[in-house]
Design a protein around this motif. Structure first.
Motif, PDB file in Angstrom:
ATOM      1  N   VAL A 125       0.853  -1.184   0.000  1.00  0.00           N
ATOM      2  CA  VAL A 125       0.000   0.000   0.000  1.00  0.00           C
ATOM      3  C   VAL A 125       0.892   1.238   0.000  1.00  0.00           C
ATOM      4  CG1 VAL A 125      -0.302  -0.092   2.516  1.00  0.00           C
ATOM      5  CG2 VAL A 125      -1.935   1.164   1.151  1.00  0.00           C
ATOM      6  N   ALA A 126       0.418   2.260  -0.705  1.00  0.00           N
ATOM      7  CA  ALA A 126       1.128   3.532  -0.777  1.00  0.00           C
ATOM      8  C   ALA A 126       0.073   4.627  -0.630  1.00  0.00           C
ATOM      9  CB  ALA A 126       1.838   3.652  -2.121  1.00  0.00           C
ATOM     10  N   SER A 127       0.463   5.784  -0.124  1.00  0.00           N
ATOM     11  CA  SER A 127      -0.553   6.812   0.123  1.00  0.00           C
ATOM     12  C   SER A 127      -0.138   8.159  -0.429  1.00  0.00           C
ATOM     13  CB  SER A 127      -0.864   6.907   1.620  1.00  0.00           C
ATOM     14  OG  SER A 127       0.333   7.078   2.340  1.00  0.00           O
ATOM     15  N   SER A 128      -1.148   9.023  -0.581  1.00  0.00           N
ATOM     16  CA  SER A 128      -0.932  10.350  -1.152  1.00  0.00           C
ATOM     17  C   SER A 128      -2.060  11.270  -0.689  1.00  0.00           C
ATOM     18  CB  SER A 128      -0.949  10.251  -2.685  1.00  0.00           C
ATOM     19  OG  SER A 128      -0.896  11.538  -3.262  1.00  0.00           O
ATOM     20  N   SER A 129      -1.795  12.569  -0.695  1.00  0.00           N
ATOM     21  CA  SER A 129      -2.874  13.507  -0.368  1.00  0.00           C
ATOM     22  C   SER A 129      -3.715  13.820  -1.615  1.00  0.00           C
ATOM     23  CB  SER A 129      -2.284  14.807   0.196  1.00  0.00           C
ATOM     24  OG  SER A 129      -1.377  15.334  -0.748  1.00  0.00           O
ATOM     25  N   LYS A 130      -3.265  13.324  -2.798  1.00  0.00           N
ATOM     26  CA  LYS A 130      -3.995  13.606  -4.041  1.00  0.00           C
ATOM     27  C   LYS A 130      -4.334  12.298  -4.765  1.00  0.00           C
ATOM     28  CE  LYS A 130      -0.651  16.257  -5.362  1.00  0.00           C
ATOM     29  NZ  LYS A 130       0.250  17.018  -6.193  1.00  0.00           N
ATOM     30  N   PRO A 131      -5.487  12.257  -5.427  1.00  0.00           N
ATOM     31  CA  PRO A 131      -5.847  11.005  -6.107  1.00  0.00           C
ATOM     32  C   PRO A 131      -4.854  10.597  -7.189  1.00  0.00           C
ATOM     33  CG  PRO A 131      -7.476  12.755  -6.557  1.00  0.00           C
ATOM     34  CD  PRO A 131      -6.547  13.290  -5.523  1.00  0.00           C
ATOM     35  N   GLU A 132      -4.180  11.572  -7.779  1.00  0.00           N
ATOM     36  CA  GLU A 132      -3.244  11.239  -8.856  1.00  0.00           C
ATOM     37  C   GLU A 132      -1.843  10.936  -8.345  1.00  0.00           C
ATOM     38  OE1 GLU A 132      -4.540  14.209  -8.230  1.00  0.00           O
ATOM     39  OE2 GLU A 132      -3.278  15.872  -8.901  1.00  0.00           O
ATOM     40  N   GLY A 133      -1.640  11.009  -7.021  1.00  0.00           N
ATOM     41  CA  GLY A 133      -0.316  10.770  -6.466  1.00  0.00           C
ATOM     42  C   GLY A 133       0.571  11.981  -6.632  1.00  0.00           C
ATOM     43  N   PRO A 134       1.901  11.872  -6.514  1.00  0.00           N
ATOM     44  CA  PRO A 134       2.623  10.608  -6.357  1.00  0.00           C
ATOM     45  C   PRO A 134       2.337   9.935  -5.008  1.00  0.00           C
ATOM     46  CG  PRO A 134       4.092  12.487  -6.062  1.00  0.00           C
ATOM     47  CD  PRO A 134       2.792  13.046  -6.516  1.00  0.00           C
ATOM     48  N   PHE A 135       2.497   8.616  -4.998  1.00  0.00           N
ATOM     49  CA  PHE A 135       2.215   7.804  -3.820  1.00  0.00           C
ATOM     50  C   PHE A 135       3.518   7.388  -3.140  1.00  0.00           C
ATOM     51  CE2 PHE A 135      -1.561   7.465  -6.367  1.00  0.00           C
ATOM     52  CZ  PHE A 135      -2.595   7.461  -5.434  1.00  0.00           C
ATOM     53  N   LYS A 136       3.465   7.362  -1.819  1.00  0.00           N
ATOM     54  CA  LYS A 136       4.639   6.921  -1.044  1.00  0.00           C
ATOM     55  C   LYS A 136       4.325   5.543  -0.466  1.00  0.00           C
ATOM     56  CE  LYS A 136       7.706   8.556   2.667  1.00  0.00           C
ATOM     57  NZ  LYS A 136       8.692   7.588   2.292  1.00  0.00           N
TER      58      LYS A 136
END
Ligand code: FUB
Length: 336
Positions: A125-136
């Motif tokens: 799993v990776a997360s982001s504050s935006k739907p388009e990422g980038p994801f961490k």
């Protein structure tokens, strides 16, 4: 991050005859969600990695994800660029297969399978504050996760559930005993229940399963569990869950018979009763989809190999999905 406006070749006017949504890269396994009033698509990013084709899907050797978006399924597609790459996932070694995304309390989560350093498929799993990422990405894969094709369904009460699993190259059969069987790759014998997808409630932090995964039972019209030899109807991979008129719809690929089939139930845990085929076989071996509603209309995102003609270089498409008054779904033939 640079945004590229990709040309949308979509024609929704001819239902079932959609064109590839993007042609500047190969995309597959599209998981579409309505976030912030727009359609965000989380696909696999197919590449030709030069890996020899085999029955375990080693040639699907993808190494990053792009997120795409559209205002509506008929609008141009925006490619938001690389949202996550293999080298930024500490636990993973290769094969970034079909992902999914979910939102909770304003944070966006990308769920993805990859082989760990020992060659065992896990889910990260990776997360982001935006739907388009980038994801961490989290440093470790989700505890107790295995196999492929995560799907996260958020119920109306805010509880989210993780579904996953895929047989053959997806390794689900190796977990029959509950631990990874390095040599046992056989399917259950004829007359035995087919291997089942798994479901587990997610923790409120969305990063771990809150319980041990349970089997997703698919029953026939007589309440009997689908059997291993029932290749036309049994689960293979590509689980997706949505809700329509209060019912839960569990849809999935039947793999070697190439349909997207569905079953319905009254709980996110199932059991689900087999209903029929949503999407007939498409060009290419794999079939993988998602279902999303926007402004009262429903859409099926899927892929085929129209551009390349090669099974590991796919292109995503979208078409309208229609329900009959009894809640059953009209079968789609992508080429009629
Ligand atoms: O994209 C790689 C694999 O192919 C997916 O994980 C499966 O569902 C199939 O579409």
């Amino acid at each position: 991050m640079k945004k590229i406006l990709a040309l949308s070749l979509l024609s929704l006017t001819a239902l079932g005859q959609s064109k590839p949504l993007v042609s500047h890269m190969f995309t597959a396994d599209p998981s579409a969600h309505l976030f912030q009033g727009k359609i965000y698509i989380y696909p696999s990013h197919d590449i030709d990695a030069g890996v020899k084709e085999d029955d375990l899907g080693s040639h699907f050797a993808m190494n990053d994800y792009h997120v795409l978006s559209q205002k509506t399924p008929a609008s141009p597609v925006v490619d938001h660029g690389v949202a996550l790459k293999l080298e930024d996932v500490a636990w993973a070694s290769k094969m970034l297969w079909a992902p999914d995304a979910a939102e909770s309390k304003g944070t966006y989560y990308l769920y993805f399978p990859a082989k760990d350093k020992e060659g065992i498929f896990r889910i990260g799993v990776a997360s982001s504050s935006k739907p388009e990422g980038p994801f961490k990405a989290e440093k470790e894969y989700m505890k107790g996760s295995f196999s492929i094709d995560p799907c996260v369904f958020k119920d109306k009460d805010g509880t989210s559930y993780l579904y996953f699993g895929g047989i053959w190259g997806g390794q689900l059969q190796r977990w029959k005993s509950g631990t990874y069987g390095a040599t046992d790759e056989s399917q259950p014998a004829n007359g035995q229940p087919a291997l089942m997808a798994k479901v587990a409630r997610l923790d409120a932090n969305m990063k771990q399963m809150a319980e041990a995964p349970r089997n997703v039972q698919i029953l026939d019209a007589n309440g009997k569990i689908l059997l291993s030899e029932d290749h036309d109807r049994r689960f293979f991979e590509a689980a997706f869950v949505h809700q329509y008129q209060g019912k839960y719809y569990f849809s999935y690929s039947t793999g070697d018979t190439h349909n997207i089939a569905y079953a319905t139930g009254t709980s996110p845990y199932g059991p689900f009763t087999y209903q029929g085929v949503i999407l007939k076989p498409v060009k290419g071996w794999t079939n993988h989809h998602s279902i999303v509603e926007q402004n009262g209309k429903w859409y099926l995102y899927y892929h085929d190999v129209e551009i390349s003609g090669k099974t590991h270089l796919r292109n995503i498409k979208v078409t309208e999905l229609k329900y009959r008054p009894d809640g059953s779904i009209e079968t789609i033939d992508a080429y009629k």
